[in-house]
Structures are given as structure tokens and as C-alpha cells.
Design an enzyme around this catalytic site. Structure first.
Site, PDB file in Angstrom:
ATOM      1  N   GLU A   1      -5.449  -4.881  10.503  1.00  0.00           N
ATOM      2  CA  GLU A   1      -4.416  -3.879  10.725  1.00  0.00           C
ATOM      3  C   GLU A   1      -4.706  -3.127  12.023  1.00  0.00           C
ATOM      4  O   GLU A   1      -5.505  -2.181  12.027  1.00  0.00           O
ATOM      5  CB  GLU A   1      -4.391  -2.881   9.565  1.00  0.00           C
ATOM      6  CG  GLU A   1      -4.078  -3.513   8.233  1.00  0.00           C
ATOM      7  CD  GLU A   1      -3.485  -2.502   7.268  1.00  0.00           C
ATOM      8  OE1 GLU A   1      -2.364  -2.728   6.807  1.00  0.00           O
ATOM      9  OE2 GLU A   1      -4.131  -1.461   7.012  1.00  0.00           O
TER      10      GLU A   1
ATOM     11  N   SER B   1       3.512  -2.193  10.320  1.00  0.00           N
ATOM     12  CA  SER B   1       4.960  -2.254  10.550  1.00  0.00           C
ATOM     13  C   SER B   1       5.589  -3.611  10.223  1.00  0.00           C
ATOM     14  O   SER B   1       6.474  -4.080  10.934  1.00  0.00           O
ATOM     15  CB  SER B   1       5.291  -1.827  11.985  1.00  0.00           C
ATOM     16  OG  SER B   1       4.855  -0.490  12.212  1.00  0.00           O
TER      17      SER B   1
ATOM     18  N   GLY C   1       2.509   2.235  10.735  1.00  0.00           N
ATOM     19  CA  GLY C   1       3.468   3.325  10.571  1.00  0.00           C
ATOM     20  C   GLY C   1       4.145   3.736  11.870  1.00  0.00           C
ATOM     21  O   GLY C   1       4.787   4.780  11.943  1.00  0.00           O
TER      22      GLY C   1
ATOM     23  N   ASN D   1       0.874  -1.181   0.000  1.00  0.00           N
ATOM     24  CA  ASN D   1       0.000   0.000   0.000  1.00  0.00           C
ATOM     25  C   ASN D   1       0.909   1.229   0.000  1.00  0.00           C
ATOM     26  O   ASN D   1       1.478   1.576   1.023  1.00  0.00           O
ATOM     27  CB  ASN D   1      -0.889  -0.029   1.253  1.00  0.00           C
ATOM     28  CG  ASN D   1      -1.709   1.239   1.412  1.00  0.00           C
ATOM     29  OD1 ASN D   1      -1.799   2.059   0.494  1.00  0.00           O
ATOM     30  ND2 ASN D   1      -2.311   1.403   2.590  1.00  0.00           N
TER      31      ASN D   1
ATOM     32  N   HIS E   1      -9.398   1.331   4.820  1.00  0.00           N
ATOM     33  CA  HIS E   1      -8.127   1.490   5.516  1.00  0.00           C
ATOM     34  C   HIS E   1      -8.300   2.448   6.694  1.00  0.00           C
ATOM     35  O   HIS E   1      -9.069   3.411   6.614  1.00  0.00           O
ATOM     36  CB  HIS E   1      -7.061   2.027   4.544  1.00  0.00           C
ATOM     37  CG  HIS E   1      -5.688   1.994   5.140  1.00  0.00           C
ATOM     38  ND1 HIS E   1      -5.243   2.969   6.006  1.00  0.00           N
ATOM     39  CD2 HIS E   1      -4.690   1.089   5.030  1.00  0.00           C
ATOM     40  CE1 HIS E   1      -4.011   2.656   6.391  1.00  0.00           C
ATOM     41  NE2 HIS E   1      -3.657   1.525   5.813  1.00  0.00           N
TER      42      HIS E   1
ATOM     43  N   GLU F   1      -6.591   4.797   7.815  1.00  0.00           N
ATOM     44  CA  GLU F   1      -6.343   6.231   7.552  1.00  0.00           C
ATOM     45  C   GLU F   1      -7.568   6.872   6.907  1.00  0.00           C
ATOM     46  O   GLU F   1      -7.851   8.046   7.149  1.00  0.00           O
ATOM     47  CB  GLU F   1      -5.092   6.390   6.676  1.00  0.00           C
ATOM     48  CG  GLU F   1      -3.826   6.165   7.493  1.00  0.00           C
ATOM     49  CD  GLU F   1      -2.657   5.594   6.707  1.00  0.00           C
ATOM     50  OE1 GLU F   1      -2.684   5.637   5.465  1.00  0.00           O
ATOM     51  OE2 GLU F   1      -1.718   5.089   7.350  1.00  0.00           O
TER      52      GLU F   1
ATOM     53  N   LYS G   1       0.153   4.272  -0.323  1.00  0.00           N
ATOM     54  CA  LYS G   1      -0.449   5.496   0.249  1.00  0.00           C
ATOM     55  C   LYS G   1      -0.184   6.683  -0.686  1.00  0.00           C
ATOM     56  O   LYS G   1      -0.173   6.497  -1.903  1.00  0.00           O
ATOM     57  CB  LYS G   1       0.060   5.720   1.672  1.00  0.00           C
ATOM     58  CG  LYS G   1      -0.080   4.444   2.516  1.00  0.00           C
ATOM     59  CD  LYS G   1       0.131   4.638   3.975  1.00  0.00           C
ATOM     60  CE  LYS G   1      -0.048   3.292   4.687  1.00  0.00           C
ATOM     61  NZ  LYS G   1       0.062   3.379   6.130  1.00  0.00           N
TER      62      LYS G   1
HETATM   63  P1  PGA Z   1       2.921   0.239   7.654  1.00  0.00           P
HETATM   64  O1  PGA Z   1       1.464   0.464   7.020  1.00  0.00           O
HETATM   65  O2  PGA Z   1       3.463  -1.028   7.071  1.00  0.00           O
HETATM   66  O3  PGA Z   1       3.705   1.464   7.236  1.00  0.00           O
HETATM   67  O4  PGA Z   1       2.744   0.157   9.131  1.00  0.00           O
HETATM   68  C1  PGA Z   1       0.582  -0.613   6.811  1.00  0.00           C
HETATM   69  C2  PGA Z   1      -0.711  -0.113   6.195  1.00  0.00           C
HETATM   70  O5  PGA Z   1      -1.157   0.976   6.543  1.00  0.00           O
HETATM   71  O6  PGA Z   1      -1.319  -0.796   5.344  1.00  0.00           O
END
Ligand code: PGA
Length: 256
Positions: free
Chosen positions: A170, A216, A176, A11, A98, A100, A13
């Protein structure tokens, strides 16, 4: 049946212009030759880079996903992108719900449900994201929250084929932040989701559904996570932006 084909999805983003997209995909293809043999590999670039990504992939093993879609197929919805548009350009998958989008853009269980419906209607495979926040975990509400997100997100939708449906667990506190869920925590959550899917959609559907872990994931923790019985791959944010890390995760996670 419990041997499901693993999936590793990147992803991206809001990262990568068209030129950067082209370069990163070419690096992945050049450095990671056999990655598609035992694993489905997906990348989700921003909308403006999708056409370029599809061209760069050039029929190779990498599949391309969109990061969101709108639930109507067309109309006066300024700024939105619809399922037919994503399908026509060549995407096979679409990320939905997601955290976010839930956190910053007002995504709710109801909008997630309408978007999953739109994905299925347009023959796109939804990557349905859910997971608890830190406050919810600390308040011992993890399972209640996951159950609500799962059942309301799916609602009464008919999903014809479990192989064309993906869930991504997630935990928001792991996205992140560099704080990964331990393999035990992740496995517990995945087993719970599979059990709920079985109650809701039947054993066979639950056993075939790929449930990815996200939050992560890095090359050095991918193996321990993906070895867990109910973890069928990863949804990778930050580490999918570097070819070596993304390839490392696929290699470590799937034992290529
Ligand atoms: P990350 O993000 O691997 O940077 O923690 C995962 C995601 O948001 O799908």
C-alpha cells in the site's frame, strides 16, 4: 505455480457501528451472491463491530479480520486487544502494520514483527501491510524502504504455510487520496516483493504468497490492477464502505 486464489479485503477503518455493520454485511450478501466462488472475501470492521459482523455473516463466504492486535496474549496493557481474544470471537485474519498505524500510532518495523509473531502463534492469518511514502518514492527509495519493511517485519519468524500469510503493498501516497498507483507501478512493486520473498523464504513460499494492492482501488480500476501477474487482489478502504463498490471491485477484479 502462479495461479493464486485472489483475495479482496475491506478495511473499514474507524467506520460502522454495530447497526451499520449488520446492514452493510446483509447488503453485500444479498447483492453479491457468488462472490466467494473464485475469490476469498474478507472484511475488517472495528473491534466493537466484530461480534456483530460474525453474526451477520452467518457462516456465509465472508471472513472477518481485526484491524490490529497487541503482541502479548494477556496482561496489564490498558486498551489493547490480544490474539486469543480476536481468535475466540471468530476472526480468521488480522491486519498488521497499516500505514495509518505507522503514521499516527507509533507502529514500527519491530512492533510489526512482534505482532506478526502473535498472529501466527494464535492461528490468525496476518495481512502484513507495507509501502513507501511520497517523499520516499520521490527520493528513489521505494525499493529500499519496502525491503526494510519486509525483512524487518518478518525477521526470523517461522511462517509454517504461505497460504496463511498475506502481504499488502500500500503506497502511502495512494491511500485515501484518489491517486492510485498505475498498474505498471504496482506490478513493479509486487514483483520486487515476490523476488525478495523468494530470496528470503524460497521460491515456493514466494509463489504461494498472496500479495494484495491497496490504495484508492475502485470498481473502475480494479480490473487493470488485479490483472497484473503479481497482484493477487486488493485491500480496499473507502470503497469497501459501500456494498455496490465493494461488490463491483470483486466482480471487476476477479472477472466473476
Ligand atoms: P483506500 O484505503 O482504499 O481508501 O485508499 C486503502 C487502505 O488503507 O487499506
Amino acid at each position: 505455480m502462479n495461479k493464486r486464489k485472489p483475495i479482496v479485503a475491506g478495511n473499514w477503518k474507524m467506520h460502522n457501528t454495530t447497526v451499520e455493520t449488520h446492514n452493510l454485511i446483509k447488503q453485500i450478501i444479498t447483492k453479491g451472491k457468488n462472490l466467494g466462488e473464485n475469490c476469498e472475501v474478507i472484511i475488517a470492521p472495528p473491534f466493537t463491530s466484530i461480534a456483530c459482523a460474525i453474526e451477520a455473516v452467518g457462516g456465509n463466504y465472508i471472513q472477518v479480520a481485526a484491524q490490529d492486535l497487541f503482541w502479548e496474549d494477556k496482561g496489564a496493557f490498558t486498551g489493547q486487544i490480544s490474539g486469543p481474544m480476536i481468535k475466540e470471537i471468530g476472526c480468521s485474519h488480522v491486519i498488521i502494520g497499516h500505514s495509518e498505524r505507522r503514521q499516527y500510532f507509533g507502529e514500527t518495523d519491530e512492533s510489526v514483527n512482534k505482532k506478526i509473531d502473535a498472529a501466527i502463534r494464535n492461528n490468525l492469518i496476518p495481512i502484513f501491510c507495507l509501502g513507501e511514502t511520497l517523499a520516499e518514492r520521490e527520493a528513489d527509495r521505494t525499493f529500499e524502504v519496502m525491503k526494510r519493511q519486509l525483512t524487518m517485519g518478518l525477521g526470523s519468524l517461522v511462517i509454517p504455510n504461505a497460504l496463511n500469510f498475506i502481504v499488502a503493498y500500500e503506497p502511502v501516497w495512494a491511500i485515501g487520496t484518489g491517486k492510485t498507483a498505475s498498474p505498471e507501478q504496482a506490478q513493479e512493486a509486487h514483483a520486487f516483493l515476490r523476488k525478495e520473498l523468494a530470496v528470503f523464504r524460497g521460491e515456493d513460499f514466494a509463489n504461494k504468497t498472496r500479495i494484495l494492492y491497496g490504495g484508492s482501488v475502485k470498481p473502475d480500476n480494479a480490473k487493470d490492477l488485479m490483472e497484473c501477474a503479481d497482484i493477487d487482489g486488493g485491500l480496499i478502504g473507502g470503497a469497501s464502505l459501500k456494498a455496490e463498490d465493494f461488490i463491483g471491485i470483486i466482480e471487476q477484479g476477479t472477472g466473476i
